[in-house]
Structures are given as structure tokens and as C-alpha cells.
Design a protein around this motif. Structure first.
Motif, PDB file in Angstrom:
ATOM      1  N   ILE A 205       0.869  -1.175   0.000  1.00  0.00           N
ATOM      2  CA  ILE A 205       0.000   0.000   0.000  1.00  0.00           C
ATOM      3  C   ILE A 205       0.912   1.233   0.000  1.00  0.00           C
ATOM      4  N   ASN A 206       0.774   2.066  -1.041  1.00  0.00           N
ATOM      5  CA  ASN A 206       1.592   3.286  -1.166  1.00  0.00           C
ATOM      6  C   ASN A 206       3.082   2.992  -1.001  1.00  0.00           C
ATOM      7  N   ASP A 207       3.577   2.004  -1.719  1.00  0.00           N
ATOM      8  CA  ASP A 207       4.985   1.597  -1.705  1.00  0.00           C
ATOM      9  C   ASP A 207       5.458   1.048  -0.351  1.00  0.00           C
ATOM     10  N   ASN A 208       4.557   0.785   0.551  1.00  0.00           N
ATOM     11  CA  ASN A 208       4.899   0.160   1.834  1.00  0.00           C
ATOM     12  C   ASN A 208       4.299  -1.246   1.867  1.00  0.00           C
TER      13      ASN A 208
END
Length: 107
Positions: A79-82
Motif C-alpha cells: 500500500i503506497n509503496d509500503n
């Protein structure tokens, strides 16, 4: 062997005692054989069920939350590069998820 008829167990229903008393010796032997085999079958089924329950308790991960079933697996969602770990399991036609934590706790 006594000449008196045997005393039935106190917890045996009267209807069953009456029915058994009407049977021939051959039929009573058949009933006894079947009852013994049925008792062994039920004991085996209960033992297997208890062992399965015990296995499920033993296989439950220590960090598994109470409201997450033992059959849940860990999956990673981005999610969002995490990246995050989630417990995931199926309930009927739906897939349920519960947040576990970040993939890299230092993030």
C-alpha cells in the motif's frame, strides 16, 4: 451361572429392557456384537476428534490474535509503496483480513 435372569443396568430405558427380553438368544448375540462394535466406533471417532482439536491448538501460532482462525495464513499487501503483513482466511465466499504489522518493522 445363575438360574436367575440378569439384572439390567439401572440407566437402561425400560422399553429397551422389554424389547431385549423378547429377543431370542441368537438375536441377543447379534445385538451384543453390534453394540460392542458401535461402542468401539464411537470411542474411536471421539478420540480422533479430540486429537484433531489438540492438533489445531498445537498448530496455532503464538502471535495469532484471538479473533483470527487457526487456518489463517499470512499474506503481504503493498500500500503506497509500503509492505504490510496481514492474516488472511476464507469465511464462506468472502476472504477476510486482519492487519499484523509492517514487513520491515524499521520502516
Amino acid at each position: 451361572m445363575s438360574y436367575e435372569p440378569p439384572t439390567p443396568p439401572a440407566d437402561l430405558p425400560t422399553e429397551m429392557v422389554t424389547t431385549l427380553n423378547e429377543f431370542t438368544p441368537e438375536r441377543l448375540r447379534d445385538v451384543a456384537t453390534y453394540a460392542e462394535e458401535l461402542a468401539e466406533h464411537k470411542e474411536r471417532e471421539a478420540r480422533l476428534e479430540e486429537e484433531a482439536d489438540q492438533d489445531e491448538v498445537e498448530k496455532r501460532p503464538d502471535d495469532l490474535p484471538d479473533n483470527v482462525p487457526a487456518k489463517a495464513t499470512i499474506t503481504i499487501k503493498e500500500i503506497n509503496d509500503n509492505r504490510y503483513y496481514y492474516w488472511q482466511w476464507r469465511e464462506g465466499d468472502k476472504i477476510k483480513s486482519k492487519y499484523k504489522g509492517p514487513v520491515n518493522p524499521d520502516e
